[in-house]
Write a protein that holds these residues in place. Sequence first.
Motif, mmCIF file in Angstrom:
data_model
loop_
_atom_site.group_PDB
_atom_site.id
_atom_site.type_symbol
_atom_site.label_atom_id
_atom_site.label_comp_id
_atom_site.label_asym_id
_atom_site.label_seq_id
_atom_site.Cartn_x
_atom_site.Cartn_y
_atom_site.Cartn_z
ATOM 1 N N SER A 102 0.833 -1.212 0.000
ATOM 2 C CA SER A 102 0.000 0.000 0.000
ATOM 3 C C SER A 102 0.861 1.252 0.000
ATOM 4 O O SER A 102 0.576 2.223 -0.726
ATOM 5 N N LEU A 103 1.906 1.250 0.801
ATOM 6 C CA LEU A 103 2.796 2.408 0.844
ATOM 7 C C LEU A 103 3.513 2.607 -0.487
ATOM 8 O O LEU A 103 3.725 3.744 -0.916
ATOM 9 N N ARG A 104 3.861 1.524 -1.142
ATOM 10 C CA ARG A 104 4.501 1.617 -2.459
ATOM 11 C C ARG A 104 3.570 2.329 -3.455
ATOM 12 O O ARG A 104 4.010 3.162 -4.250
ATOM 13 N N ARG A 105 2.297 2.015 -3.377
ATOM 14 C CA ARG A 105 1.331 2.617 -4.311
ATOM 15 C C ARG A 105 1.038 4.086 -4.006
ATOM 16 O O ARG A 105 0.543 4.806 -4.868
ATOM 17 N N LEU A 106 1.356 4.536 -2.801
ATOM 18 C CA LEU A 106 1.125 5.943 -2.454
ATOM 19 C C LEU A 106 2.090 6.886 -3.151
ATOM 20 O O LEU A 106 1.845 8.085 -3.220
ATOM 21 N N GLY A 107 3.196 6.372 -3.629
ATOM 22 C CA GLY A 107 4.218 7.220 -4.231
ATOM 23 C C GLY A 107 5.326 7.476 -3.230
ATOM 24 O O GLY A 107 5.168 7.268 -2.025
ATOM 25 N N ASP A 108 6.449 7.944 -3.736
ATOM 26 C CA ASP A 108 7.653 8.059 -2.916
ATOM 27 C C ASP A 108 7.472 8.934 -1.682
ATOM 28 O O ASP A 108 7.691 8.483 -0.560
ATOM 29 N N GLU A 109 7.087 10.168 -1.877
ATOM 30 C CA GLU A 109 7.041 11.082 -0.738
ATOM 31 C C GLU A 109 5.967 10.690 0.271
ATOM 32 O O GLU A 109 6.234 10.594 1.474
ATOM 33 N N GLN A 110 4.772 10.437 -0.194
ATOM 34 C CA GLN A 110 3.683 10.106 0.727
ATOM 35 C C GLN A 110 3.935 8.765 1.418
ATOM 36 O O GLN A 110 3.731 8.633 2.618
ATOM 37 N N GLY A 111 4.381 7.777 0.660
ATOM 38 C CA GLY A 111 4.674 6.476 1.248
ATOM 39 C C GLY A 111 5.756 6.568 2.307
ATOM 40 O O GLY A 111 5.649 5.978 3.390
ATOM 41 N N ALA A 112 6.814 7.314 2.010
ATOM 42 C CA ALA A 112 7.915 7.476 2.961
ATOM 43 C C ALA A 112 7.462 8.206 4.212
ATOM 44 O O ALA A 112 7.822 7.820 5.331
ATOM 45 N N ARG A 113 6.667 9.244 4.046
ATOM 46 C CA ARG A 113 6.184 10.010 5.209
ATOM 47 C C ARG A 113 5.293 9.144 6.104
ATOM 48 O O ARG A 113 5.396 9.206 7.327
ATOM 49 N N VAL A 114 4.429 8.361 5.504
ATOM 50 C CA VAL A 114 3.573 7.473 6.300
ATOM 51 C C VAL A 114 4.429 6.445 7.033
ATOM 52 O O VAL A 114 4.214 6.181 8.225
ATOM 53 N N MET A 115 5.417 5.876 6.366
ATOM 54 C CA MET A 115 6.272 4.877 7.014
ATOM 55 C C MET A 115 7.076 5.511 8.139
ATOM 56 O O MET A 115 7.277 4.880 9.187
ATOM 57 N N GLN A 116 7.527 6.737 7.957
ATOM 58 C CA GLN A 116 8.222 7.427 9.043
ATOM 59 C C GLN A 116 7.324 7.507 10.273
ATOM 60 O O GLN A 116 7.776 7.261 11.397
ATOM 61 N N GLN A 117 6.059 7.833 10.059
ATOM 62 C CA GLN A 117 5.121 7.940 11.179
ATOM 63 C C GLN A 117 4.836 6.572 11.794
ATOM 64 O O GLN A 117 4.767 6.432 13.015
ATOM 65 N N VAL A 118 4.678 5.561 10.959
ATOM 66 C CA VAL A 118 4.461 4.198 11.465
ATOM 67 C C VAL A 118 5.641 3.786 12.343
ATOM 68 O O VAL A 118 5.453 3.223 13.432
ATOM 69 N N ASN A 119 6.855 4.068 11.892
ATOM 70 C CA ASN A 119 8.051 3.710 12.653
ATOM 71 C C ASN A 119 8.107 4.440 13.995
ATOM 72 O O ASN A 119 8.592 3.883 14.979
ATOM 73 N N ARG A 120 7.608 5.645 14.054
ATOM 74 C CA ARG A 120 7.565 6.370 15.330
ATOM 75 C C ARG A 120 6.464 5.797 16.229
ATOM 76 O O ARG A 120 6.681 5.591 17.425
ATOM 77 N N ASP A 121 5.295 5.560 15.639
ATOM 78 C CA ASP A 121 4.150 5.085 16.419
ATOM 79 C C ASP A 121 4.363 3.684 16.976
ATOM 80 O O ASP A 121 3.924 3.379 18.086
ATOM 81 N N ILE A 122 5.028 2.825 16.214
ATOM 82 C CA ILE A 122 5.181 1.432 16.642
ATOM 83 C C ILE A 122 6.019 1.344 17.917
ATOM 84 O O ILE A 122 5.836 0.441 18.731
ATOM 85 N N LEU A 123 6.919 2.302 18.120
ATOM 86 C CA LEU A 123 7.752 2.312 19.320
ATOM 87 C C LEU A 123 6.943 2.608 20.584
ATOM 88 O O LEU A 123 7.381 2.293 21.688
ATOM 89 N N GLN A 124 5.770 3.194 20.416
ATOM 90 C CA GLN A 124 4.903 3.537 21.550
ATOM 91 C C GLN A 124 3.699 2.609 21.654
ATOM 92 O O GLN A 124 2.786 2.859 22.422
ATOM 93 N N SER A 125 3.706 1.529 20.879
ATOM 94 C CA SER A 125 2.545 0.642 20.819
ATOM 95 C C SER A 125 2.779 -0.641 21.614
ATOM 96 O O SER A 125 3.863 -0.871 22.149
ATOM 97 N N LEU A 126 1.777 -1.483 21.660
ATOM 98 C CA LEU A 126 1.892 -2.787 22.307
ATOM 99 C C LEU A 126 2.840 -3.721 21.569
ATOM 100 O O LEU A 126 3.204 -4.771 22.095
#
Length: 145
Positions: A30-54
């Motif tokens: 899904s992130l690949r289909r979003l395009g480079d900038e949007q996909g990368a920005r979402v993954m950056q946020q996922v990587n931050r959020d996962i550190l604070q998750s269960l």
Amino acid sequence: MIFYLTMLAALLCALMAGIYFAFSVVVMPSLRRLGDEQGARVMQQVNRDILQSLFMPLFWMSSLLCLILLVGGQSEMTMFASAIYLAGMLGVTALFNVPLNNQLDQARGNEIYEIWPHYLSRWQWFNHIRTVSAALSALLFVTAA
């Protein structure tokens, strides 16, 4: 007692395999289909959020339990399952996925366009290894019990 620890290890490894599998077959495509900038920005946020998750307690509990079962050495199968998990999940995460996440997190401006395609292919390849390692370990723990 060892039976219950082995079954708990199977459950935790299976849960980790499921998380990694979801990333491999849903999130990353899904992130690949979003395009480079949007996909990368979402993954950056996922990587931050996962550190604070269960996810993090699950990650560390499963790793610690596998280390205990590896050192405890109750059976060769249990030790083998633990070694696969620790090398294929914990080791690969520490050596490959986390450094890639850090590189992506530090990307600014146009660097995203250079980093993202490389990140996608490498990160996903290592994530497949984590998925298979965690699933195989879960299966081996069930067999060992």
